[in-house]
Write a protein that holds these residues in place. Structure first.
Motif, PDB file in Angstrom:
ATOM      1  N   ARG A 165     -12.014  -3.640   0.132  1.00 28.24           N
ATOM      2  CA  ARG A 165     -11.443  -3.020   1.411  1.00 28.24           C
ATOM      3  C   ARG A 165      -9.828  -3.401   1.320  1.00 28.24           C
ATOM      4  O   ARG A 165      -9.084  -3.490   2.318  1.00 28.24           O
ATOM      5  CB  ARG A 165     -11.958  -3.305   2.706  1.00 28.24           C
ATOM      6  CG  ARG A 165     -13.400  -2.999   2.958  1.00 28.24           C
ATOM      7  CD  ARG A 165     -13.928  -3.073   4.284  1.00 28.24           C
ATOM      8  NE  ARG A 165     -12.884  -2.872   5.206  1.00 28.24           N
ATOM      9  CZ  ARG A 165     -12.590  -3.506   6.476  1.00 28.24           C
ATOM     10  NH1 ARG A 165     -13.104  -4.846   6.407  1.00 28.24           N
ATOM     11  NH2 ARG A 165     -11.575  -3.194   7.236  1.00 28.24           N
ATOM     12  N   ARG A 209      -3.223  -2.237   5.316  1.00 30.57           N
ATOM     13  CA  ARG A 209      -2.714  -1.478   6.458  1.00 30.57           C
ATOM     14  C   ARG A 209      -2.870  -2.197   7.789  1.00 30.57           C
ATOM     15  O   ARG A 209      -2.095  -2.265   8.568  1.00 30.57           O
ATOM     16  CB  ARG A 209      -3.570  -0.166   6.372  1.00 30.57           C
ATOM     17  CG  ARG A 209      -3.188   0.800   7.602  1.00 30.57           C
ATOM     18  CD  ARG A 209      -3.432   2.019   7.478  1.00 30.57           C
ATOM     19  NE  ARG A 209      -2.626   2.757   6.749  1.00 30.57           N
ATOM     20  CZ  ARG A 209      -2.447   3.982   6.019  1.00 30.57           C
ATOM     21  NH1 ARG A 209      -3.883   4.724   6.168  1.00 30.57           N
ATOM     22  NH2 ARG A 209      -1.645   4.598   5.116  1.00 30.57           N
ATOM     23  N   GLN A 210      -4.155  -2.707   7.959  1.00 32.77           N
ATOM     24  CA  GLN A 210      -4.626  -3.512   9.232  1.00 32.77           C
ATOM     25  C   GLN A 210      -3.348  -4.568   9.435  1.00 32.77           C
ATOM     26  O   GLN A 210      -2.885  -4.711  10.551  1.00 32.77           O
ATOM     27  CB  GLN A 210      -5.854  -4.079   9.270  1.00 32.77           C
ATOM     28  CG  GLN A 210      -6.095  -4.927  10.159  1.00 32.77           C
ATOM     29  CD  GLN A 210      -7.766  -5.486  10.017  1.00 32.77           C
ATOM     30  OE1 GLN A 210      -8.478  -5.056   9.406  1.00 32.77           O
ATOM     31  NE2 GLN A 210      -7.811  -6.531  10.662  1.00 32.77           N
ATOM     32  N   GLY A 254      -7.144  -2.045   0.552  1.00 38.19           N
ATOM     33  CA  GLY A 254      -6.068  -1.019   1.195  1.00 38.19           C
ATOM     34  C   GLY A 254      -6.004  -1.030   2.652  1.00 38.19           C
ATOM     35  O   GLY A 254      -4.835  -0.937   3.197  1.00 38.19           O
ATOM     36  N   ASP A 255      -7.445  -0.976   3.130  1.00 41.00           N
ATOM     37  CA  ASP A 255      -7.520  -0.961   4.499  1.00 41.00           C
ATOM     38  C   ASP A 255      -6.881  -2.364   5.234  1.00 41.00           C
ATOM     39  O   ASP A 255      -6.297  -2.379   6.264  1.00 41.00           O
ATOM     40  CB  ASP A 255      -9.047  -0.799   5.013  1.00 41.00           C
ATOM     41  CG  ASP A 255      -9.510   0.670   4.690  1.00 41.00           C
ATOM     42  OD1 ASP A 255      -8.570   1.387   4.565  1.00 41.00           O
ATOM     43  OD2 ASP A 255     -10.808   0.580   4.411  1.00 41.00           O
ATOM     44  N   LEU A 256      -7.157  -3.401   4.644  1.00 43.43           N
ATOM     45  CA  LEU A 256      -6.637  -4.751   5.081  1.00 43.43           C
ATOM     46  C   LEU A 256      -5.462  -4.877   5.078  1.00 43.43           C
ATOM     47  O   LEU A 256      -4.524  -5.465   6.019  1.00 43.43           O
ATOM     48  CB  LEU A 256      -7.264  -5.844   4.278  1.00 43.43           C
ATOM     49  CG  LEU A 256      -8.827  -6.503   4.693  1.00 43.43           C
ATOM     50  CD1 LEU A 256      -9.317  -7.252   3.393  1.00 43.43           C
ATOM     51  CD2 LEU A 256      -8.840  -6.692   5.971  1.00 43.43           C
ATOM     52  N   GLU A 263       4.201  -0.633   4.055  1.00 42.40           N
ATOM     53  CA  GLU A 263       2.820  -1.254   4.385  1.00 42.40           C
ATOM     54  C   GLU A 263       2.812  -2.421   3.537  1.00 42.40           C
ATOM     55  O   GLU A 263       2.232  -2.244   2.216  1.00 42.40           O
ATOM     56  CB  GLU A 263       1.826  -0.383   4.371  1.00 42.40           C
ATOM     57  CG  GLU A 263       1.755   0.671   5.586  1.00 42.40           C
ATOM     58  CD  GLU A 263       0.581   1.476   5.307  1.00 42.40           C
ATOM     59  OE1 GLU A 263       0.369   2.112   6.466  1.00 42.40           O
ATOM     60  OE2 GLU A 263      -0.015   1.674   4.420  1.00 42.40           O
ATOM     61  N   ARG A 279       0.857  -1.204   0.118  1.00 46.66           N
ATOM     62  CA  ARG A 279      -0.068  -0.135  -0.065  1.00 46.66           C
ATOM     63  C   ARG A 279       0.738   1.209  -0.073  1.00 46.66           C
ATOM     64  O   ARG A 279       0.827   2.310  -0.744  1.00 46.66           O
ATOM     65  CB  ARG A 279      -0.836   0.073   1.208  1.00 46.66           C
ATOM     66  CG  ARG A 279      -1.702   1.381   1.283  1.00 46.66           C
ATOM     67  CD  ARG A 279      -2.563   1.017   2.484  1.00 46.66           C
ATOM     68  NE  ARG A 279      -3.044   2.349   2.842  1.00 46.66           N
ATOM     69  CZ  ARG A 279      -4.288   2.931   2.900  1.00 46.66           C
ATOM     70  NH1 ARG A 279      -5.313   1.926   2.953  1.00 46.66           N
ATOM     71  NH2 ARG A 279      -4.758   3.932   3.317  1.00 46.66           N
TER      72      ARG A 279
END
Length: 174
Positions: free
Chosen positions: A78, A84-85, A80-82, A50, A46
């Protein structure tokens, strides 16, 4: 904490190839998931540091119960969020990806791949049984199979999981 050591990312790139960006991964999502189901690990990035890895379910060590579960369609939306998570400072372990409530792959923080033992493997299922241990197979929390090896006193000595009994037994040796 996010690993910002460039050498770690170079080692990942050498071992698994160049990472794909989130947008490219979304565009190729179906192929990447099929590749993971066939045993291929794909790095997804990302930002500069990341990085997540889309890994086969057979590479998820330990029990699957209690891990976060996300459907493939939600994961694609999702992604990108995953990334990052899983890569971020939270790094709470794998996120299971499911299709019709069946686990098919997982996302993990890519630097965790470097922590995995390469040559060091535990005993395989046959060796555990030959030593007098017991192995119990059970359906996992989100389909899949869980294998738990116990010594003669009932103490858990190894655990593994996979999409079928063969993969679960094979993961005991990792």
């Amino acid at each position: 904490m996010i690993n910002t050591d460039p050498a770690a990312y170079e080692a990942l790139r050498d071992r698994y190839g160049a990472p794909v960006g989130v947008e490219e991964a979304r565009a190729q999502w179906g192929s990447l998931v099929r590749a993971a189901r066939s045993g291929t690990t794909t790095l997804i990035t990302r930002e500069r540091y990341e990085w997540a890895a889309l890994i086969p379910l057979s590479e998820v060590y330990g029990l699957l119960s209690g891990l976060p579960v996300v459907s493939l369609s939600t994961a694609r939306a999702r992604l990108g969020d995953l990334v990052r998570q899983t890569a971020g400072p939270y790094d709470e372990g794998p996120v299971l990806l499911t299709r019709h409530r069946t686990s098919v792959a997982a996302l993990i923080a890519a630097p965790r791949l470097l922590d995995r033992p390469g040559a060091r493997r535990g005993p395989d299922a046959d060796e555990l049984l030959a030593r007098g241990h017991t192995i119990t197979l059970a359906r996992g929390p989100v389909d899949g199979i869980t294998a738990i090896a116990r010594d003669r006193d009932g103490k858990e000595i190894a655990a593994g999981s996979g999409r079928d009994a063969v993969a679960a037994l094979r993961s005991l040796a990792h």
